[in-house]
Design a protein around this motif. Structure first.
Motif, PDB file in Angstrom:
ATOM      1  N   UNK A 138      -4.205   1.060 -10.127  1.00 37.30           N
ATOM      2  CA  UNK A 138      -3.372   0.051  -9.478  1.00 37.30           C
ATOM      3  C   UNK A 138      -1.935   0.503  -9.244  1.00 37.30           C
ATOM      4  N   UNK A 139      -1.609   1.736  -9.598  1.00 38.15           N
ATOM      5  CA  UNK A 139      -0.264   2.270  -9.367  1.00 38.15           C
ATOM      6  C   UNK A 139      -0.331   3.425  -8.379  1.00 38.15           C
ATOM      7  N   UNK A 140       0.779   3.654  -7.664  1.00 36.82           N
ATOM      8  CA  UNK A 140       0.826   4.794  -6.752  1.00 36.82           C
ATOM      9  C   UNK A 140       1.389   6.036  -7.431  1.00 36.82           C
ATOM     10  N   UNK A 141       1.760   5.910  -8.718  1.00 33.33           N
ATOM     11  CA  UNK A 141       2.371   7.024  -9.445  1.00 33.33           C
ATOM     12  C   UNK A 141       1.762   7.152 -10.839  1.00 33.33           C
ATOM     13  N   UNK A 142       1.504   8.386 -11.255  1.00 31.40           N
ATOM     14  CA  UNK A 142       0.998   8.623 -12.595  1.00 31.40           C
ATOM     15  C   UNK A 142       1.315  10.048 -13.006  1.00 31.40           C
ATOM     16  N   UNK A 143       1.967  10.208 -14.138  1.00 33.36           N
ATOM     17  CA  UNK A 143       2.247  11.520 -14.720  1.00 33.36           C
ATOM     18  C   UNK A 143       2.866  12.490 -13.718  1.00 33.36           C
ATOM     19  N   UNK A 144       3.787  11.982 -12.889  1.00 32.23           N
ATOM     20  CA  UNK A 144       4.490  12.832 -11.944  1.00 32.23           C
ATOM     21  C   UNK A 144       3.835  12.980 -10.591  1.00 32.23           C
ATOM     22  N   UNK A 145       2.605  12.521 -10.450  1.00 33.85           N
ATOM     23  CA  UNK A 145       1.908  12.578  -9.167  1.00 33.85           C
ATOM     24  C   UNK A 145       2.083  11.244  -8.447  1.00 33.85           C
ATOM     25  N   UNK A 146       2.309  11.321  -7.146  1.00 29.01           N
ATOM     26  CA  UNK A 146       2.548  10.107  -6.369  1.00 29.01           C
ATOM     27  C   UNK A 146       1.703  10.110  -5.091  1.00 29.01           C
ATOM     28  N   UNK A 147       1.134   8.958  -4.790  1.00 35.01           N
ATOM     29  CA  UNK A 147       0.422   8.765  -3.526  1.00 35.01           C
ATOM     30  C   UNK A 147       1.418   8.224  -2.520  1.00 35.01           C
ATOM     31  N   UNK A 148       1.656   8.962  -1.442  1.00 41.86           N
ATOM     32  CA  UNK A 148       2.635   8.548  -0.437  1.00 41.86           C
ATOM     33  C   UNK A 148       1.956   8.323   0.906  1.00 41.86           C
ATOM     34  N   UNK A 149       2.507   7.390   1.672  1.00 45.14           N
ATOM     35  CA  UNK A 149       1.984   7.113   3.014  1.00 45.14           C
ATOM     36  C   UNK A 149       3.018   6.310   3.789  1.00 45.14           C
ATOM     37  N   UNK A 201      -6.922   5.278  11.393  1.00 45.01           N
ATOM     38  CA  UNK A 201      -6.698   6.444  10.543  1.00 45.01           C
ATOM     39  C   UNK A 201      -5.595   6.130   9.550  1.00 45.01           C
ATOM     40  N   UNK A 202      -5.894   6.293   8.261  1.00 49.13           N
ATOM     41  CA  UNK A 202      -4.899   6.119   7.215  1.00 49.13           C
ATOM     42  C   UNK A 202      -4.459   7.502   6.762  1.00 49.13           C
ATOM     43  N   UNK A 203      -3.168   7.787   6.908  1.00 53.56           N
ATOM     44  CA  UNK A 203      -2.628   9.111   6.595  1.00 53.56           C
ATOM     45  C   UNK A 203      -1.827   9.042   5.303  1.00 53.56           C
ATOM     46  N   UNK A 204      -2.054  10.011   4.422  1.00 59.69           N
ATOM     47  CA  UNK A 204      -1.399   9.984   3.124  1.00 59.69           C
ATOM     48  C   UNK A 204      -1.266  11.394   2.573  1.00 59.69           C
ATOM     49  N   UNK A 205      -0.522  11.503   1.477  1.00 60.91           N
ATOM     50  CA  UNK A 205      -0.374  12.771   0.777  1.00 60.91           C
ATOM     51  C   UNK A 205      -0.194  12.483  -0.706  1.00 60.91           C
ATOM     52  N   UNK A 206      -0.451  13.488  -1.501  1.00 62.05           N
ATOM     53  CA  UNK A 206      -0.191  13.415  -2.940  1.00 62.05           C
ATOM     54  C   UNK A 206       0.944  14.385  -3.225  1.00 62.05           C
ATOM     55  N   UNK A 207       2.012  13.903  -3.846  1.00 57.69           N
ATOM     56  CA  UNK A 207       3.174  14.747  -4.100  1.00 57.69           C
ATOM     57  C   UNK A 207       3.441  14.888  -5.601  1.00 57.69           C
ATOM     58  N   UNK A 208       4.211  15.916  -5.927  1.00 56.62           N
ATOM     59  CA  UNK A 208       4.669  16.150  -7.303  1.00 56.62           C
ATOM     60  C   UNK A 208       6.132  15.719  -7.379  1.00 56.62           C
ATOM     61  N   UNK A 209       6.761  15.738  -8.581  1.00 53.99           N
ATOM     62  CA  UNK A 209       8.114  15.194  -8.720  1.00 53.99           C
ATOM     63  C   UNK A 209       9.155  15.738  -7.751  1.00 53.99           C
ATOM     64  N   UNK A 210       9.036  16.989  -7.311  1.00 53.51           N
ATOM     65  CA  UNK A 210      10.036  17.521  -6.384  1.00 53.51           C
ATOM     66  C   UNK A 210       9.781  17.095  -4.942  1.00 53.51           C
TER      67      UNK A 210
END
Length: 306
Positions: A73-84, A96-105
């Motif tokens: 239920x969160x978009x962030x966990x342990x430094x990983x983030x789901x962005x869109x 089309x749903x476009x997204x990425x998974x990012x790290x803290x930087x």
């Protein structure tokens, strides 16, 4: 009689190991061309099905070696983030749903481990637990993912991404992250059907046996029949005979359950065993996917967890 401390410690460790073996993975999976279930409603009426590629069996108990981080239920966990950038999607047509998974930087993750034959598993579910879609999106070289969704009904939707990084601090861990999107239009809420032990789909009858308690590992058995006769020709789908996803009524919390039945070619069924551990009491909407003759079927039913 007194027991030495080393003996007590060994027994405690053995008991903990036994309990851990019964715990079910709460992880997620899913392919944009083989398992999207457009129009899946609460009544589990037949929906559009498509062929799915089968995968070599390992003969093990799939899905029992990972533990997902949280309920998704969160978009962030342990430094990983789901962005869109997609906060809204159009109603009534493919999107089309476009997204990425990012790290803290802020850099996108481009390396993902294969889990159940896929590097990313993606789910879409409407807030009233209708409209279930389970797909496997495609990733570009820069880490941008695109999930091709079937037509969406107006309302609030939650998009789940399940993945396992193959490097970095999250290597070897399963993550389930999510974001919500709005589909404009007049939204009509569909009441959740009452808890039931069986449902018919595409000529098959799926029967569920078991009464799980919240936060406790409990066995579940799914039986698949057709015309009153046991089905014994289930084909492997994502390295298992059935894919079971659950969403909690009210908050759409996510759980992913895999059968512990060993895979033996195209000879699955009629009974599939699960070790279920649903963390919260209340109603859960279960979506069971299984494959016969190259065709994927999705059955939906409500399970009440005490």
């Amino acid at each position: 009689m007194f027991t030495s401390r080393p003996t007590v410690r060994r027994r405690a460790l053995a008991a903990a190991g036994t309990a851990a073996a019964l715990a079910l993975t709460l992880a997620a999976c899913g392919s944009s061309d083989d398992s999207s279930m457009p129009g899946m409603d609460h009544g589990a009426k037949p929906s559009t099905s498509a062929s799915a590629s089968t995968s070599p069996s390992t003969g093990d108990m799939p899905g029992m070696d990972h533990m997902a981080k949280g309920n998704g239920l969160s978009d962030t966990k342990d430094g990983y983030r789901l962005t869109s950038q997609d906060a809204t999607l159009p109603a009534g047509k493919q999107a089309a749903y476009r997204f990425a998974v990012t790290v803290p930087d802020g850099k996108p993750v481009t390396g993902f481990a294969v889990d159940q034959t896929k590097r990313m598993h993606f789910y879409a579910i409407r807030s009233d637990l209708t409209g279930f879609q389970h797909i496997h999106p495609a990733m570009a070289a820069d880490g941008a993912w695109t999930a091709d969704l079937a037509a969406l009904a107006p309302g609030s939707w939650r998009m789940f991404a399940s993945f396992n990084p193959d490097s970095g601090s999250g290597k070897g861990n399963d993550f389930v992250l999510s974001r919500t999107v709005t589909v404009p239009g007049t939204a009509t809420k569909t009441p959740l059907p009452a808890a039931a032990t069986s449902v018919d789909i595409d000529g098959y009858t799926v029967t569920l046996k078991g009464e799980p308690m919240a936060g406790m590992a409990h066995p579940l058995t799914v039986t698949v029949t057709k015309d009153g006769k046991p089905v014994t020709d289930l084909q492997p789908y994502l390295d298992t005979y059935a894919h079971l996803t659950a969403f909690h009524e009210g908050d759409t919390a996510f759980a992913h359950l895999h059968p512990t039945t060993k895979v033996n070619g195209d000879h699955g069924g009629p009974d599939l065993s699960f070790h279920a551990e649903l963390p919260t009491s209340g109603n859960w909407r279960l979506f069971l996917q299984f494959q016969t003759g190259g065709k994927l079927h999705t059955a939906a039913l409500t399970l009440n967890v005490g």
